[in-house]
Design an enzyme around this catalytic site. Structure first.
Site, PDB file in Angstrom:
ATOM      1  N   ILE A  48      15.076  25.078 -14.944  1.00 38.65           N
ATOM      2  CA  ILE A  48      13.857  25.864 -14.678  1.00 38.65           C
ATOM      3  C   ILE A  48      13.086  26.073 -15.982  1.00 38.65           C
ATOM      4  CG2 ILE A  48      12.934  27.978 -13.637  1.00 38.65           C
ATOM      5  CD1 ILE A  48      15.608  28.205 -12.064  1.00 38.65           C
ATOM      6  N   ILE A  66      21.820  32.676 -28.083  1.00 42.30           N
ATOM      7  CA  ILE A  66      21.139  33.974 -27.968  1.00 42.30           C
ATOM      8  C   ILE A  66      21.970  35.107 -28.577  1.00 42.30           C
ATOM      9  CG2 ILE A  66      19.580  33.535 -26.017  1.00 42.30           C
ATOM     10  CD1 ILE A  66      21.738  34.765 -24.167  1.00 42.30           C
ATOM     11  N   PHE A 101      15.628  32.514 -20.041  1.00 44.43           N
ATOM     12  CA  PHE A 101      16.360  31.763 -19.021  1.00 44.43           C
ATOM     13  C   PHE A 101      17.837  31.602 -19.367  1.00 44.43           C
ATOM     14  CE2 PHE A 101      12.020  29.963 -18.692  1.00 44.43           C
ATOM     15  CZ  PHE A 101      11.811  30.051 -17.329  1.00 44.43           C
ATOM     16  N   ALA A 102      18.154  31.667 -20.665  1.00 47.73           N
ATOM     17  CA  ALA A 102      19.499  31.268 -21.090  1.00 47.73           C
ATOM     18  C   ALA A 102      20.574  32.097 -20.386  1.00 47.73           C
ATOM     19  CB  ALA A 102      19.615  31.441 -22.608  1.00 47.73           C
ATOM     20  N   ASN A 137      28.673  35.951 -21.859  1.00 48.51           N
ATOM     21  CA  ASN A 137      27.495  35.120 -22.127  1.00 48.51           C
ATOM     22  C   ASN A 137      26.222  35.762 -21.581  1.00 48.51           C
ATOM     23  OD1 ASN A 137      26.386  32.474 -23.048  1.00 48.51           O
ATOM     24  ND2 ASN A 137      25.819  32.349 -20.896  1.00 48.51           N
ATOM     25  N   TYR A 185      28.242  36.413 -10.847  1.00 48.62           N
ATOM     26  CA  TYR A 185      26.946  35.957 -11.361  1.00 48.62           C
ATOM     27  C   TYR A 185      25.856  36.981 -11.033  1.00 48.62           C
ATOM     28  CZ  TYR A 185      22.516  33.448 -11.283  1.00 48.62           C
ATOM     29  OH  TYR A 185      21.215  33.102 -11.437  1.00 48.62           O
ATOM     30  N   HIS A 203      25.078  22.245  -7.130  1.00 52.82           N
ATOM     31  CA  HIS A 203      24.042  22.712  -6.204  1.00 52.82           C
ATOM     32  C   HIS A 203      23.871  21.762  -5.028  1.00 52.82           C
ATOM     33  CE1 HIS A 203      22.907  24.919  -9.934  1.00 52.82           C
ATOM     34  NE2 HIS A 203      22.906  25.890  -9.045  1.00 52.82           N
ATOM     35  N   ARG A 246      19.603  29.473   3.160  1.00 51.50           N
ATOM     36  CA  ARG A 246      18.985  29.782   1.873  1.00 51.50           C
ATOM     37  C   ARG A 246      17.492  29.495   1.933  1.00 51.50           C
ATOM     38  NH1 ARG A 246      23.095  31.729   1.437  1.00 51.50           N
ATOM     39  NH2 ARG A 246      24.685  31.644  -0.174  1.00 51.50           N
TER      40      ARG A 246
HETATM   41  N1  UDP Z   1      26.878  24.348  -0.554  1.00 52.18           N
HETATM   42  C1  UDP Z   1      27.650  23.488   0.227  1.00 52.18           C
HETATM   43  N2  UDP Z   1      28.200  22.389  -0.375  1.00 52.18           N
HETATM   44  C2  UDP Z   1      28.026  22.103  -1.697  1.00 52.18           C
HETATM   45  C3  UDP Z   1      27.216  22.976  -2.471  1.00 52.18           C
HETATM   46  C4  UDP Z   1      26.655  24.101  -1.867  1.00 52.18           C
HETATM   47  O1  UDP Z   1      27.858  23.712   1.413  1.00 52.18           O
HETATM   48  O2  UDP Z   1      28.557  21.104  -2.179  1.00 52.18           O
HETATM   49  C5  UDP Z   1      26.253  25.530   0.082  1.00 52.18           C
HETATM   50  C6  UDP Z   1      26.643  26.843  -0.576  1.00 52.18           C
HETATM   51  O3  UDP Z   1      27.816  27.347   0.002  1.00 52.18           O
HETATM   52  C7  UDP Z   1      25.407  27.695  -0.273  1.00 52.18           C
HETATM   53  C8  UDP Z   1      24.250  26.699  -0.251  1.00 52.18           C
HETATM   54  O4  UDP Z   1      24.862  25.415  -0.072  1.00 52.18           O
HETATM   55  O5  UDP Z   1      25.513  28.277   1.002  1.00 52.18           O
HETATM   56  C9  UDP Z   1      23.454  26.675  -1.548  1.00 52.18           C
HETATM   57  O6  UDP Z   1      24.361  26.580  -2.613  1.00 52.18           O
HETATM   58  P1  UDP Z   1      23.899  26.276  -4.109  1.00 52.18           P
HETATM   59  O7  UDP Z   1      25.159  26.163  -4.926  1.00 52.18           O
HETATM   60  O8  UDP Z   1      22.976  25.123  -4.116  1.00 52.18           O
HETATM   61  O9  UDP Z   1      23.048  27.550  -4.533  1.00 52.18           O
HETATM   62  P2  UDP Z   1      23.417  29.137  -4.539  1.00 52.18           P
HETATM   63  O10 UDP Z   1      22.903  29.665  -3.226  1.00 52.18           O
HETATM   64  O11 UDP Z   1      24.884  29.276  -4.720  1.00 52.18           O
HETATM   65  O12 UDP Z   1      22.655  29.656  -5.696  1.00 52.18           O
END
Ligand code: UDP
Length: 320
Positions: A11, A50, A71-72, A90, A139, A187, A219
Site C-alpha cells: 500500500i 522505525i 505504513f510500516a 514491531n 494484529y 492473502h 470481506r
Molecule cells: N482465506 C482463505 N484462503 C487463503 C487465504 C485467505 O480462505 O489461502 C480467507 C481468510 O480466511 C479470510 C479471507 O480469505 O476470510 C481474506 O483473507 P486475507 O488473508 O486475504 O485478508 P484478511 O481478511 O485476513 O486481512
C-alpha cells in the site's frame, strides 16, 4: 516533505506514486524486510527501522519533514496469532519509538494505517466508525492500541492524526510495474491468482461452516489506489490541525467462494479449491460503511467492482 514509513511495501508504494504524481515531496523510510527497493525507484529511499529513534530524527531534520504517513508494520492475522510478541514489539513498540522521534523533532502530523480488524466480530454490518471495537486477533489489537496512543498524544501533546481503518486491500496500479508482492504470500486474491497461473496447485478455503450464505467468510475488497488516494486527502485534512478516524472500504462484501468464482471469470481458468478448517482469528463478516470519509474528506473510490479490482491484480500477476 512527507516521510512515508513502510513506503516500499504494497500500500505504501502505491501511495508514494500517487503523492509524487500530485507534486508532493516524499522520502520513503523502510527497513526492506517486507518492502522492495524496486517499488520505490522514483523516490528517495532511506533504509532504516522505525525503532531507530536517532535515524528517524536525522531523516526528519535532513529532509525538513512536516508530516508522516505511517505504513510500516507487520500485517498478517495468522502470523500475529502464532507470534504475538513479534507483533507487539514491531507494531506497538516501533510506532511508539517513531512517535517519540517525531515529537522530539517537532513533527506533529501523522496518517496511520489502521485496520478493520479493530472491530473483531462486528455487532452491525456495514460497520460504522463508532461500532464496538473488539479485535479477535493480535494484529487488530496492536492497531487498536496504537489508535488509542494517538488519541492520548493528541490530548496531551497536540499530535494530530488520521487513522484509516482499511478493509481488504487488493489490486495493482494500472501502470503494471508495482503490485502486491508478499513473501510468503498469505492473502486470498494473490493466492487465488497464483493458482490460476499454475504457480500453486490449489487454493485452500479456510472454513466453510461460517454463518454466511455459502459458509465462507465475507470481506470488503478495496483497490489499493483508492486506499492510496485517501491518504492524500487525510494529509490535507491534517493541515487544518484536526484529528479523525475513518473506515475505508467499498461497502460490499464478497465471500471467499465468490472471490474464487470471480477470479475464474476474470482469468478464464479453472481454480482448484480445497476446503479446510478455519483460520484462527478470522472474523466472519467485515463490510465497511465508508460514508464518513466520503462526506468529511470527499473521498470517492474509482474501482467499485470486484472483477475490475481482480483484473488489475491479474495483469500484475501475469506481467512476467
Ligand atoms: N482465506 C482463505 N484462503 C487463503 C487465504 C485467505 O480462505 O489461502 C480467507 C481468510 O480466511 C479470510 C479471507 O480469505 O476470510 C481474506 O483473507 P486475507 O488473508 O486475504 O485478508 P484478511 O481478511 O485476513 O486481512
Amino acid at each position: 516533505m512527507i516521510l512515508v514509513t513502510g513506503g516500499a511495501g504494497y500500500i505504501g508504494s502505491h501511495t508514494v506514486r500517487r503523492l509524487i504524481k500530485k507534486g508532493y515531496d516524499v522520502v520513503v523510510y523502510d527497513n526492506l524486510t517486507k518492502g522492495h527497493e524496486w517499488a520505490v525507484k522514483d523516490s528517495k529511499l532511506v533504509v532504516g527501522d522505525i525503532s531507530d529513534h536517532d535515524r528517524v530524527c536525522n531523516v526528519i531534520k535532513k529532509y525538513g519533514v512536516d508530516s508522516v504517513i505511517h505504513f510500516a508494520a507487520y500485517s498478517l492475522v495468522g502470523e500475529s496469532m502464532e507470534d504475538p510478541q513479534m507483533y507487539y514489539i514491531n507494531n506497538v513498540g516501533g510506532t511508539m519509538s517513531l512517535l517519540k522521534a517525531m515529537m522530539d523533532c517537532g513533527v506533529k502530523k501523522i496518517v496511520f494505517s489502521s485496520t478493520a480488524a479493530v472491530y473483531g466480530e462486528p455487532e452491525e454490518v456495514p460497520i460504522k466508525e463508532e461500532s464496538r471495537l473488539n479485535p479477535t486477533n493480535v494484529y487488530g489489537r496492536t492497531k487498536l492500541i496504537i489508535e488509542n496512543i494517538l488519541k492520548d498524544y493528541d490530548m496531551a501533546y497536540g499530535l494530530k492524526y488520521v487513522s484509516l481503518r482499511y478493509f481488504n486491500a487488493a489490486g495493482a496500479d494500472d501502470a503494471g510495474d508495482i503490485g502486491e508482492d508478499h513473501y510468503p504470500e498469505t492473502h486470498l486474491i494473490p493466492l487465488v491468482l497464483k493458482t490460476a497461473k499454475g504457480e500453486r496447485k490449489d487454493i485452500k478455503i479456510y472454513g466453510t461452516d461460517y454463518s454466511t450464505p455459502d459458509g465462507t467468510c465475507i470481506r470488503d475488497y478495496i483497490h489499493v489506489n483508492d486506499l492510496a488516494d485517501a491518504h492524500i486527502l487525510a494529509l490535507e485534512y491534517l493541515r487544518e490541525n484536526r484529528s479523525n478516524v475513518f473506515n475505508l472500504g467499498n461497502g460490499s462484501g464478497f465471500s471467499v467462494k465468490e472471490v474464487i468464482d470471480t477470479a475464474e471469470k476474470v482469468t478464464s481458468r479453472n481454480i482448484k479449491r480445497i476446503e479446510t478448517e478455519r483460520r484462527p482469528g478470522d472474523p466472519v463478516v467485515l463490510i465497511a460503511d465508508s460514508e464518513k470519509i466520503k462526506k468529511v474528506l470527499g473521498w470517492k473510490p474509482q474501482y467499485t467492482e470486484l472483477d475490475k479490482i481482480i483484473e488489475t491484480a491479474w495483469r500484475w500477476e501475469m506481467k512476467d
